[in-house]
Design a protein around this motif. Structure first.
Motif, short mmCIF file in Angstrom:
data_model
loop_
_atom_site.label_atom_id
_atom_site.label_comp_id
_atom_site.label_asym_id
_atom_site.label_seq_id
_atom_site.Cartn_x
_atom_site.Cartn_y
_atom_site.Cartn_z
N ARG A 38 25.98 -10.07 55.99
CA ARG A 38 25.42 -10.99 55.00
C ARG A 38 24.07 -11.57 55.44
N PHE A 39 23.29 -10.74 56.14
CA PHE A 39 21.91 -11.12 56.44
C PHE A 39 21.05 -10.87 55.21
N SER A 40 19.98 -11.64 55.08
CA SER A 40 19.03 -11.42 53.98
C SER A 40 18.05 -10.34 54.41
N THR A 76 22.01 -15.28 58.59
CA THR A 76 22.48 -16.44 57.83
C THR A 76 23.80 -16.92 58.41
N ASN A 77 24.16 -18.14 58.06
CA ASN A 77 25.44 -18.75 58.40
C ASN A 77 25.65 -18.83 59.92
N GLU A 170 18.86 -23.53 57.84
CA GLU A 170 19.90 -23.77 56.85
C GLU A 170 20.14 -25.26 56.61
N LEU A 171 19.78 -26.11 57.59
CA LEU A 171 19.96 -27.55 57.41
C LEU A 171 18.66 -28.25 57.02
N GLU A 240 13.86 -14.14 61.89
CA GLU A 240 13.76 -12.81 61.30
C GLU A 240 13.88 -11.77 62.38
N ILE A 241 14.66 -10.74 62.12
CA ILE A 241 14.92 -9.74 63.15
C ILE A 241 14.59 -8.35 62.65
#
Length: 241
Positions: A38-40, A76-77, A170-171, A240-241
């Motif tokens: 679930r990575f963008s 993410t997450n 994310e925060l 970013e990877i």
């Protein structure tokens, strides 16, 4: 003479096409792992062909990139096994290359001997070599192999950096909202949660700036909040990877 030139060009095109298929298989492994994690996904590139999240498919000729591939994604997450998902993402490319190469050799073993079968065997061996070589820690001109990224993640605080960056991103909106509402208690809770990921991370300009801002938020008083404190900028590039 002309026929020889045409034949040579055709052979070069065939070899390049087969090489791109090899690269595509490798990058498809990363892409599949990114989707499952679930990575963008921001970019998928094989040679001169690339897909960008904001543009779709394009052709971009950028020198040495014509012989390489890339999957750029944003994790993410941060709360759910981020380290495991990231390591899986790094290993997925070499695994896909090796697996398809082994399958090709097995298929070759069941085919009658011919030029096509011999080419399949050669391509399969190349795919296996491509996957294994990518596990060797190598760095060149700002780029690094999957092995180098894995080494950084496991032995150079790369996973801590990643968790910290993803947590901050994310925060970010929640932190900005708490500062805007002058909710000192919530702002400090968020800053404290982010700082928990900062222990032992490697130093960099972006991280140092973020840490300074978070420590400043932790030191805020009600009097300080008479002037709204700006929220820290996200560590977008680091995540970013």
């Amino acid at each position: 003479m002309l026929a020889d030139i045409i034949g040579g060009v055709r052979n070069v095109c065939v070899i390049y096409g087969c090489y791109l298929v090899m690269v595509a298989v490798h990058e498809a492994g990363h892409w599949a792992a990114a989707l499952l994690s679930r990575f963008s996904i921001l970019e998928f590139r094989v040679g001169v062909f690339e897909w960008l999240s904001e543009k779709g498919w394009t052709i971009g000729w950028r020198g040495g990139n014509s012989l390489s591939g890339l999957v750029r994604a944003r994790p993410t997450n941060y709360k759910i096994a981020l380290g495991f998902r990231y390591v899986t993402y790094l290993l997925a490319g070499p695994f896909a290359s090796t697996l398809i190469g082994v399958c090709g050799l097995v298929l070759f073993g069941h085919l009658p001997r011919s030029k096509g079968a011999g080419f399949l065997a050669l391509w399969s061996l190349g795919s296996i070599a491509f996957g294994l070589i990518n596990l060797v820690p190598m760095r060149r001109a700002g780029h690094k192999s999957d092995g180098a990224a894995l080494f950084d993640a496991l032995f150079r605080s790369g996973l801590r950096n990643l968790r910290f960056a993803v947590c901050c991103i994310e925060l970010k909106d929640e932190l900005k909202d708490a500062l805007r509402r002058k909710d000192l208690v919530r702002a400090k809770e968020i800053a404290e949660a982010e700082l928990r990921f900062a222990e032992g991370i490697s130093d960099s300009a972006a991280i140092a700036k973020m840490l300074k801002t978070l420590h400043k938020i932790m030191a805020l008083t009600d009097q300080d909040l008479l002037e709204v404190e700006p929220a820290p900028a996200p560590l977008t590039q680091l995540a970013e990877i």
